[in-house]
Scaffold this motif. Structure first.
Motif, PDB file in Angstrom:
ATOM      1  N   PHE A 104       0.806  -0.682  -0.063  1.00 30.68           N
ATOM      2  CA  PHE A 104      -0.109  -0.001  -0.216  1.00 30.68           C
ATOM      3  C   PHE A 104       0.702   1.106  -0.044  1.00 30.68           C
ATOM      4  CE2 PHE A 104      -2.746   3.478   2.095  1.00 30.68           C
ATOM      5  CZ  PHE A 104      -3.611   3.489   1.342  1.00 30.68           C
ATOM      6  N   TYR A 105       1.989   1.312   0.976  1.00 29.37           N
ATOM      7  CA  TYR A 105       2.968   2.358   1.082  1.00 29.37           C
ATOM      8  C   TYR A 105       3.353   2.779   0.020  1.00 29.37           C
ATOM      9  CZ  TYR A 105       7.402   3.847   2.558  1.00 29.37           C
ATOM     10  OH  TYR A 105       8.501   4.266   2.362  1.00 29.37           O
ATOM     11  N   GLY A 106       3.970   0.904  -0.674  1.00 32.81           N
ATOM     12  CA  GLY A 106       4.736   1.769  -1.711  1.00 32.81           C
ATOM     13  C   GLY A 106       4.550   2.312  -3.290  1.00 32.81           C
ATOM     14  N   ILE A 107       2.945   2.068  -3.085  1.00 32.96           N
ATOM     15  CA  ILE A 107       2.590   2.910  -4.765  1.00 32.96           C
ATOM     16  C   ILE A 107       2.643   4.516  -4.627  1.00 32.96           C
ATOM     17  CG2 ILE A 107      -0.029   2.892  -5.743  1.00 32.96           C
ATOM     18  CD1 ILE A 107       1.057   0.635  -6.681  1.00 32.96           C
ATOM     19  N   ALA A 108       1.974   4.561  -3.262  1.00 31.10           N
ATOM     20  CA  ALA A 108       1.801   6.069  -3.282  1.00 31.10           C
ATOM     21  C   ALA A 108       3.107   7.055  -2.911  1.00 31.10           C
ATOM     22  CB  ALA A 108       1.150   6.223  -2.111  1.00 31.10           C
TER      23      ALA A 108
END
Length: 385
Positions: free
Chosen positions: A308-312
């Motif tokens: 989740f964090y990596g996408i943003a």
């Protein structure tokens, strides 16, 4: 500027410059994965070990424009060979260093080479292709950083977990040797580049308030991104159980997801505009960082959080560069190098602030601290509209 060279450049000239960026980026990003090993092997705290990341990034940020100016009149291949050679020397010295202070000193040397290589590679790549392909050539060089995050850093971390951190540094030195050979073989001896500029001219775009705001947004946003990344071993320590292999899996996933996020952000920026994409990514990042403390106890939840964090986190990269280039297309190479310096400064800040955060509140609260930075970047980003 013309794109003529003394001989027809190989079609692999630009890719080899991207590989060189991959090599220097791997060195920087895998340091985060090695912090637990450095801490244990050299008898320092995790926060102290994190200062090797700070030293590397700060050296790049401060020396990149100075060294680029000092070597501006040299043939580009000579500068690239010098930069790669210095980077190689620093990593060999790191692999042999008997103490933490010497590790830091050796990485400062490696960082000087990296700081010179990246902006030189971007300018050289843009000069090797026709005018209508310069943006893609610069992107090919900067993509080396994404590849370093996705592949180089996790592989180096896994090697360190199995064979020890010194083997990882020899691995990085090997990448530098390949980059050195590639540059020597594939980059033309002479490449036409812009007229020699002084440091004042190189920093001239900073007189534009819009450029300053975009760069400030980059600084604050990537401080938020790299606060948990720099100390990823400590943040997800409960989930990995101290396993370097599990940590490498998380880093690999982050790199792959980040690559996808970066690619999608580029597509969406063309359709909806870079400013909107950056704003959306920052909102996403704030949410991901706020929930981070709830996901560090179990490996499955850690995997979900990283995805989740990596996408943003990496969806900000391409739109921010696009915003800068759009503001002053004629200064694209200079703006790209300034943006790279700002990224390094953000990584340096993350090392210092993360160490302080761990000392005061523990690694589990680095997420909410980073979320505050991301929210600040979001507010600042709207001022460029």
């Amino acid at each position: 500027m013309t794109s003529a060279v003394d001989t027809a450049p190989s079609r692999w000239a630009v890719p080899v410059l991207g590989f060189g960026t991959f090599a220097v980026g791997t060195c920087e990003f895998l340091l985060a994965g090695l912090l637990p090993q450095l801490s244990n092997a050299l008898g320092v705290s995790i926060g102290t070990a994190g200062q090797v990341v700070t030293a590397f990034a700060l050296t790049c940020a401060l020396l990149a424009p100075v060294l680029a100016t000092a070597t501006a009149s040299w043939p580009r291949r000579r500068v690239l060979l010098l930069a790669t050679g210095v980077h190689l020397l620093g990593n060999v010295a790191t692999a042999l260093a008997p103490s933490f202070p010497l590790v830091v000193a050796s990485q400062v040397v490696a960082a000087a080479g990296a700081g010179l290589f990246v902006p030189t590679a971007a300018v050289t790549a843009s000069a090797l292709v026709p005018k209508d392909r310069r943006g893609r050539a610069i992107a090919a060089v900067t993509t080396g950083f994404t590849a370093a995050t996705a592949m180089g850093a996790p592989l180096g971390t896994a090697l360190g977990a199995v064979f020890g951190w010194r083997v990882t540094m020899w691995f990085v030195a090997g990448l530098a040797v390949l980059g050195l050979l590639g540059v020597a073989r594939l980059v033309p001896a002479r490449v036409a580049t812009p007229a020699v500029e002084g440091l004042r001219q190189r920093l001239a775009p900073l007189a534009d308030r819009r450029v300053l705001v975009v760069l400030a947004t980059t600084l604050i946003a990537f401080t938020a991104v790299y606060l948990p990344y720099t100390y990823i071993g400590a943040v997800f320590g409960p989930a990995t159980g101290g396993s370097g292999v599990r940590l490498a899996v998380l880093m690999f996933l982050l790199g792959v997801i980040g690559t996808v996020g970066n690619y999608l952000a580029g597509m969406l920026a063309d359709r909806f505009g870079s400013g909107r994409v950056v704003a959306f990514a920052l909102v996403w990042l704030v949410v991901g960082l706020l929930v981070l403390p709830l996901t560090t106890g179990e490996f499955g939840w850690a995997v979900a959080e990283i995805a989740f964090y990596g996408i943003a986190a990496f969806a900000i990269t391409t739109p921010q560069q696009h915003r800068l280039i759009t503001l002053a297309p004629e200064s694209a190479p200079v703006l790209v190098s300034l943006n790279a310096a700002i990224l390094y400064l953000a990584i340096a800040l993350s090392g210092v602030l993360g160490a302080a955060g761990i000392a005061w509140w523990g690694p589990q609260l680095l997420g909410p601290i980073a979320a505050a930075f991301a929210a600040t970047a979001l507010l600042l980003s709207t001022r460029t509209r």
